[in-house]
Design a protein around this motif. Structure first.
Motif, short mmCIF file in Angstrom:
data_model
loop_
_atom_site.label_atom_id
_atom_site.label_comp_id
_atom_site.label_asym_id
_atom_site.label_seq_id
_atom_site.Cartn_x
_atom_site.Cartn_y
_atom_site.Cartn_z
N GLY A 23 35.84 42.97 44.88
CA GLY A 23 36.73 42.86 46.04
C GLY A 23 36.42 41.63 46.87
N LEU A 24 35.12 41.34 47.06
CA LEU A 24 34.75 40.13 47.80
C LEU A 24 35.22 38.87 47.09
CD1 LEU A 24 31.09 40.69 49.06
CD2 LEU A 24 33.11 40.29 50.47
N ASP A 160 44.54 36.95 39.49
CA ASP A 160 43.43 36.74 38.57
C ASP A 160 43.64 37.60 37.32
OD1 ASP A 160 40.55 35.62 38.32
OD2 ASP A 160 40.35 37.74 37.78
N ALA A 161 43.27 37.07 36.16
CA ALA A 161 43.47 37.75 34.88
C ALA A 161 42.84 39.14 34.84
CB ALA A 161 42.93 36.89 33.75
N SER A 162 41.79 39.38 35.61
CA SER A 162 41.12 40.68 35.58
C SER A 162 42.04 41.81 36.00
CB SER A 162 39.87 40.67 36.46
OG SER A 162 40.21 40.48 37.82
N LEU A 166 42.29 45.67 34.78
CA LEU A 166 41.62 46.54 35.75
C LEU A 166 42.53 46.81 36.94
CD1 LEU A 166 38.12 44.78 35.77
CD2 LEU A 166 38.69 46.98 34.73
N PRO A 167 43.59 47.59 36.75
CA PRO A 167 44.46 47.89 37.90
C PRO A 167 43.74 48.77 38.91
CG PRO A 167 45.08 49.22 36.02
CD PRO A 167 44.01 48.26 35.55
N LEU A 168 44.09 48.62 40.17
CA LEU A 168 43.47 49.43 41.22
C LEU A 168 44.11 50.82 41.28
CD1 LEU A 168 41.58 49.81 43.60
CD2 LEU A 168 43.29 48.73 45.06
#
Length: 176
Positions: A23-24, A160-162, A166-168
């Motif tokens: 998150g940071l 960002d590709a992540s 990695l959906p929230l």
């Protein structure tokens, strides 16, 4: 508390710690706040108070002052007692900036000393104390564009590709 619950709780706590760093670095307020209970307290010495207010304060600073950040976790000691846990995690943070034509990397090493609480089945940080071990600031002799030429870029937001893996939220979201 049986051994399986202890192992699962340790896993959940480590996920929260990783989500905090992500998150940071992605400047994602929702993701960062999801690591803390709403009434959590965060104490960094220079900033103390409600953790969600800390998020609202720190993200604009990181966005404005630095071109990029990278927060890494090292070893964690986790001691669980029912629905509370004491957690000490070693960490290093890298911050890249350019000021007055000089490129620098600021490196911070320290520890997160946390009290985690499991509420409604979810482990989150209830209290955090950040301890500073040492700091290091170094000038960067290379032009970052040259050093990063050909690499896939890291982006500091939800593009960002992540976020593609990695959906929230949603059925495929990681455990919150």
């Amino acid at each position: 508390m049986d051994q399986l619950d202890v192992l699962w709780s340790e896993r959940e706590i480590r996920i929260v710690l990783q989500r905090y760093c992500r998150g940071l670095d992605r400047l994602d307020a929702e993701l960062l706040k999801s690591a803390y209970h709403e009434d959590a307290h965060d104490d960094r010495g220079v900033i103390r108070g409600n953790a969600h207010a800390f998020v609202d304060q720190i993200l604009p600073i990181l966005r404005q002052a630095y071109t990029g950040t990278l927060h890494t976790l090292h070893g964690s000691t986790i001691e669980i007692d029912g629905d509370t846990a004491g957690v000490e995690t070693y960490c290093t943070a890298y911050h890249y900036l350019e000021r007055d034509g000089v490129k620098r990397v600021e490196q911070y090493a320290g520890r997160y000393v946390d009290r985690f609480e499991r509420r409604d089945g979810a482990w989150k940080i209830a209290r955090r104390l950040v301890l500073n071990e040492w700091n290091l600031v170094q000038e960067v002799p290379l032009d970052p564009a040259e050093a990063q030429a050909g690499f896939n870029p890291s982006l500091r937001d939800r593009t960002d590709a992540s976020y593609q893996v990695l959906p929230l939220n949603g059925p495929d979201a990681p455990t919150l």
